[in-house]
Write a protein that holds these residues in place. Structure first.
Motif, PDB file in Angstrom:
ATOM      1  N   LEU A 193       0.810  -1.205   0.000  1.00 54.72           N
ATOM      2  CA  LEU A 193       0.000   0.000   0.000  1.00 54.72           C
ATOM      3  C   LEU A 193       0.853   1.269   0.000  1.00 54.72           C
ATOM      4  O   LEU A 193       0.437   2.309  -0.514  1.00 54.72           O
ATOM      5  N   GLN A 194       2.053   1.167   0.563  1.00 53.26           N
ATOM      6  CA  GLN A 194       2.949   2.327   0.585  1.00 53.26           C
ATOM      7  C   GLN A 194       3.615   2.548  -0.771  1.00 53.26           C
ATOM      8  O   GLN A 194       3.817   3.681  -1.198  1.00 53.26           O
ATOM      9  N   ASN A 195       3.934   1.438  -1.474  1.00 56.26           N
ATOM     10  CA  ASN A 195       4.664   1.559  -2.739  1.00 56.26           C
ATOM     11  C   ASN A 195       3.744   1.727  -3.935  1.00 56.26           C
ATOM     12  O   ASN A 195       4.051   2.489  -4.855  1.00 56.26           O
ATOM     13  N   ALA A 196       2.620   0.975  -3.944  1.00 60.76           N
ATOM     14  CA  ALA A 196       1.726   1.008  -5.104  1.00 60.76           C
ATOM     15  C   ALA A 196       0.741   2.152  -4.951  1.00 60.76           C
ATOM     16  O   ALA A 196      -0.454   1.965  -4.734  1.00 60.76           O
ATOM     17  N   THR A 197       1.242   3.347  -5.104  1.00 62.84           N
ATOM     18  CA  THR A 197       0.437   4.544  -4.848  1.00 62.84           C
ATOM     19  C   THR A 197      -0.580   4.819  -5.944  1.00 62.84           C
ATOM     20  O   THR A 197      -1.450   5.671  -5.775  1.00 62.84           O
ATOM     21  N   ALA A 198      -0.468   4.093  -7.078  1.00 68.08           N
ATOM     22  CA  ALA A 198      -1.418   4.306  -8.173  1.00 68.08           C
ATOM     23  C   ALA A 198      -2.600   3.350  -8.114  1.00 68.08           C
ATOM     24  O   ALA A 198      -3.472   3.386  -8.988  1.00 68.08           O
TER      25      ALA A 198
END
Length: 976
Positions: A193-198
């Motif tokens: 959830l922190q990395n896949a901001t899209a």
């Protein structure tokens, strides 16, 4: 001038677009060789197999995959991979950017070295609904750095989700639904959830998220991307607190948390402008018993699902503020009151489900304001009186379910339904004749009017689209209309009633080649024999039930049932041997021939049979080796027959057998001691002997044990304390002796809910044997009567709080009645008669408010009978034969006790005297008492008297000995 410039600009744009499209067409045929090779190698790693759909229950593949075909069959070496089915290439570069192999019946494993991960330009990957069972989700997915859309739903992946999936920072949609053995770690989830901001769409239904917790703090590590539009976490086991900060995410349109019972919903306030249009919080846990008032702020909602949340306040009128609602589901709660008329203020409503609540009264006539309604479900409530006329004027309605209420009256003569496909009105009080429209709607596929009071004849039907027709359990009569045999789409047909007349030719039903379920009963004449020599085949029939009819021609019937699983011919007065056409059903799993007059089963080829019921016949076969070819038999009921022989050893050795009922037969011998997995065992009323089999202690799920009325000779089975699920124990009428063990109450008869079993039992209450065809829910019984048990009643029995019936009569029990029995507040029947119990009746027994039957007769009880509550309802015969008792309902007053009359010979036959009451004058008259007392004090305790009257002996005296005792006593009286 401006217009000219605009025209030139348009020409330039058109030329540019044409050039780009032409270039894309040219370049689209230049598939890269390494990617083509990777795809061809990927193809070789799998097989195409549609049968795997039969064994995967995570998804309804008929819905998700209406068509299944091998897309990879078009993949051939030497051809352009961009033209292959399921492959999409970039219009300029020619790289493979999309791969859609969903619903392709691909079976195999995706290994870490799979060439799929060489396609590093992939932006879209869809492998949904294939069979990768046993595969773990490879960490190599991180190599697909360009992925925007990943769909692996319904694939059967297992194990932990690799942390590397969080490296897919460009992901916009992720769907891993339907992989029930796929597990999330909280660190992986947070990192993604922190990395896949899209991320815009997340679908994780049925994955295991039980290690993840939602925290109420919106600034915690567990936070959502602000781009999130859809979040679906159905049945994930996720836990924690759902607060307004999630509902208030600025772009969230759809939130589905259905079936997460560990989610605590706290949304008392919604101080935000939310964009939610779809919200499903069914089967979650709300902090209160009412729908939160803050839901009135969800003004953009079109779909609201709140089923199974335990709400018990009135349905709030705040829902009428949600003017855009099209779907509303409040089913499975405990809403009281009347139908919420304010819902008619929601003009866009197309779906309304208020089933399984406590709504009552008449359904109001307000449906003219719900003209768009397509689905209405009001079943399992307490609605009464007639259905409103406006309900039958809904032209858009496709499904109407008002089943299992108390709705009465006839159906209307006319309706306005144009698109109705399902009509369910079963389980009501509807009467009159069945309206013609119900059997003539062209669109109708499902019609259930069963369990009502419809009468008269069935009209001819023209609803040939019907695939489900249930008219069972009404008051219909007359002949079946010929048109029923023309409804060729029927898969389910139930026509059971009590008053059918005329002759029904059963072979006609073979015209319905799609028929899978057929239930018929109550026919004056049901002819199975065909009028011609044609063999009729029921190709798809799976269940056949022919009950309580005058069946003729059944021995000559020659039909074929290649796929029949279930056959029931209950109560048809069928005689002689079981016919050959039944013996030839190799596919049978369930066979019920009970309540007939069959005399022999003969050699039945059991094959796949799992459930057999031959009870209440006249079969006299020797069953010593009857079932040794029955590999899969799980439930056997042969009760109330004349079966003979010894217990089949192969049954005791079976690992499949769960329920066995052999009561009321002529079986004999010693039981094998090799039982394994039984749930119920009923051998009542046979001639078994020897020791009780200790292997029953290994049957950890044993619920019903009935060994009554045999000739077992053993001590009390202490090993019963290993059976934590035991609810019924019947050992009456044997030769069991010794003391009754101190049952450990925490292990036996536990306080829990139970199911209902299809095994009959016999319970003896106050010397009356009651036969139950099914074990009633939570019916807990101990019957140890008519044995030779001795000693005192164990005090610990008072801790078996679920007991409904306790029968210890006709034994040699001594001592007082334990006051702890007053703790058995669920007890309905208590029989301690015909023992040698002494002392007072404990006042604690007046706490037994449920007690309906009490028998303390023929003991040596004394003192006053307790008064009040249930004890005021019992008659004299509950206490007769206790010479020292006084008080109501006896005529003997406790403050002035008259001499007791001599007990009758019948009463003496029911129990044994001790020497002390005789010696101190409680016998026949004052003179006899003085005489006997003189003997006692002069010569000591006379052994002959002890022998004659039992004293504390453990062995029961025969009736002849008791008669001799009375004669000797009378002679002694004459001498004195």
């Amino acid at each position: 001038m401006g217009n000219l410039m605009l025209l030139v600009l348009r020409v330039v744009v058109c030329v540019h677009m044409f050039t780009m499209f032409h270039f894309a067409r040219l370049s689209s045929h230049s598939c890269h060789f390494d990617e083509s090779s990777a795809l061809l190698h990927f193809k070789t790693q799998f097989i195409f197999n549609t049968s795997f759909f039969e064994y995967n229950y995570d998804y309804n593949y008929e819905y998700d995959c209406p068509q299944v075909y091998s897309k990879m069959s078009t993949w051939e070496n030497g051809t352009d991979c961009c033209s292959w089915m399921g492959v999409m290439c970039h219009s300029v570069s020619g790289h493979v950017i999309g791969l859609d192999l969903s619903c392709s019946a691909i079976v195999g494993n995706i290994n870490p070295n799979n060439t799929l991960f060489h396609l590093t330009h992939l932006q879209t990957l869809n492998l949904a609904f294939n069979g990768f069972y046993g595969s773990q989700l490879p960490s190599q997915f991180e190599r697909l750095v360009s992925l925007r859309h990943l769909n692996l739903s319904g694939c059967g992946f297992e194990g932990d989700i690799p942390s590397q999936i969080s490296h897919l920072s460009k992901l916009q949609s992720l769907d891993l639904s339907g992989n029930s053995h796929l597990m999330w770690k909280e660190t992986t989830w947070k990192r993604m959830l922190q990395n896949a901001t899209a991320l815009r769409e997340i679908g994780l239904d049925d994955t295991d998220m039980s290690s993840i917790s939602i925290t109420p703090n919106p600034l915690s590590n567990w936070s959502f991307s602000f781009s999130l539009v859809t979040l679906s976490l159905v049945y994930t086991g996720i836990r924690g607190h759902l607060t307004s900060h999630i509902l208030c995410l600025p772009n969230l349109h759809e939130l589905n948390l259905y079936g997460n019972e560990n989610i605590q919903v706290h949304v008392s306030k919604l101080n935000c402008s939310t964009s939610l249009s779809f919200l499903d919080l069914s089967w979650c846990q709300f902090s209160g018993s009412k729908i939160p008032a803050s839901f009135s702020n969800l003004t953009h909602l079109t779909s609201l699902y709140l089923s199974g949340n335990g709400f018990n306040g009135s349905i709030p009128s705040l829902l009428s503020k949600l003017q855009y609602l099209t779907h509303l589901d409040l089913s499975g709660n405990a809403f009281p009151g009347s139908f919420p008329s304010f819902l008619s203020n929601l003009p866009h409503l197309v779906y309304l489900d208020l089933s399984i609540n406590k709504l009552s009264g008449q359904i109001p006539n307000v449906f003219d304001r719900l003209a768009n309604l397509q689905f209405l479900r009001l079943s399992y409530n307490n609605f009464q009186r007639k259905l409103p006329s406006s309900l039958f004027a809904l032209t858009q309605l496709s499904s109407l379910d008002c089943s299992y209420n108390e709705i009465e009256g006839p159906l209307p003569d006319k309706v306005a339904f144009l698109n109705l496909t399902q009509l369910s009105l079963q389980g009501n009080l509807l009467n009159g004749t069945i309206s013609e429209w119900a059997l003539s709607l062209k669109s109708l596929r499902y019609l259930d009017l069963s369990n009502n009071r419809f009468r008269g004849h069935i009209s001819e039907t023209t609803s040939y689209s019907l695939d489900h027709l249930d008219l069972c359990n009404n008051e219909l009569q007359g002949n079946l209309p010929e048109s029923i045999f023309h409804i060729v789409n029927l898969t389910y047909l139930c026509l059971s009633s009590d008053n059918w007349s005329g002759i029904v030719h059963f072979p006609l039903f073979s015209k319905l080649q799609n028929l899978e379920y057929l239930f018929l009963s109550g026919f004056n004449s049901l002819l199975l024999k065909s009028e011609t020599s044609v063999n009729h085949t029921f190709s798809n029939l799976r269940e056949l039930q022919l009950l309580s009819s005058n069946i003729t021609g059944w021995l000559e019937f020659s039909g074929k049932f290649p796929n029949l699983d279930y056959l029931e011919l209950y109560n048809n007065s069928l005689q002689e041997k079981v016919p050959k056409w039944i013996h030839g059903m190799d596919s049978l799993r369930y066979l019920n021939l009970s309540h007939n007059n069959f005399t022999s089963m003969d050699h039945f080829p059991w094959y796949r049979l799992e459930d057999l019921d031959l009870s209440f016949n006249s079969m006299a076969d020797d069953i010593s080796s009857f079932f040794c070819n029955a590999t899969f038999l799980s439930v056997i009921n042969l009760s109330h027959n004349k079966f003979r022989g010894i217990f089949p050893r192969c049954l005791a050795n079976s690992s499949f057998l769960r329920d066995l009922d052999l009561q009321m037969n002529k079986l004999h011998g010693i039981l094998p001691d090799t039982f394994q997995h039984l749930n119920t065992l009923n051998l009542n009323g046979n001639q078994f002997e020897g020791l009780l089999p200790k292997s029953l202690s290994k049957c950890s799920r044993l619920v019903d044990l009935n060994l009554g009325n045999n000739q077992f000779e053993d001590t009390f089975p202490n090993w019963l304390q290993n059976l934590s699920d035991l609810e019924i124990l019947v050992l009456r009428g044997n030769k069991l002796y010794g003391q009754i063990a101190n049952l450990k109450s925490e292990k036996i008869f536990p306080n829990r809910g139970t199911a209902e079993y299809d095994i009959s039992m016999v319970a003896t209450i106050k010397r009356v044997s009651l036969t139950f065809t099914k074990i009633p829910n939570a019916f807990v019984i101990i019957d140890l009567s008519e044995n030779k048990f001795e000693g005192e009643i164990p005090d610990v029995i008072g801790e078996l709080h679920r007991l409904k019936s306790l029968n210890l009569s006709y034994n040699n029990l001594i001592g007082p009645i334990p006051p702890s029995l007053g703790n058995l507040t669920n007890l309905e029947s208590l029989d301690l008669s015909s023992n040698m119990l002494d002392g007072n009746i404990p006042a604690e027994l007046t706490n037994l408010n449920s007690l309906e039957v009490l028998n303390l007769s023929n003991n040596q009880l004394e003192g006053s009978i307790p008064q009040g509550k249930q004890f005021d309802t019992f008659s004299n015969d509950s206490y007769e034969g206790n010479m020292g008792l006084c008080g109501f309902p006896l005529s003997i007053q406790c403050n002035n006790v008259p001499l007791q009359q001599c007990p009758s010979s019948e009463a003496e036959d029911k129990f044994e005297f001790g020497w002390k009451p005789v010696a101190i004058g409680y016998a026949c008259g004052m003179v006899l008492g003085i005489g006997l007392g003189y003997c006692v004090f002069s010569i000591g305790k006379p052994q002959w008297l002890v022998v004659l009257f039992g004293g504390k002996r453990t062995k029961r005296r025969s009736r002849g000995n008791r008669r001799r005792a009375r004669t000797t006593l009378f002679q002694l009286f004459l001498v004195m």
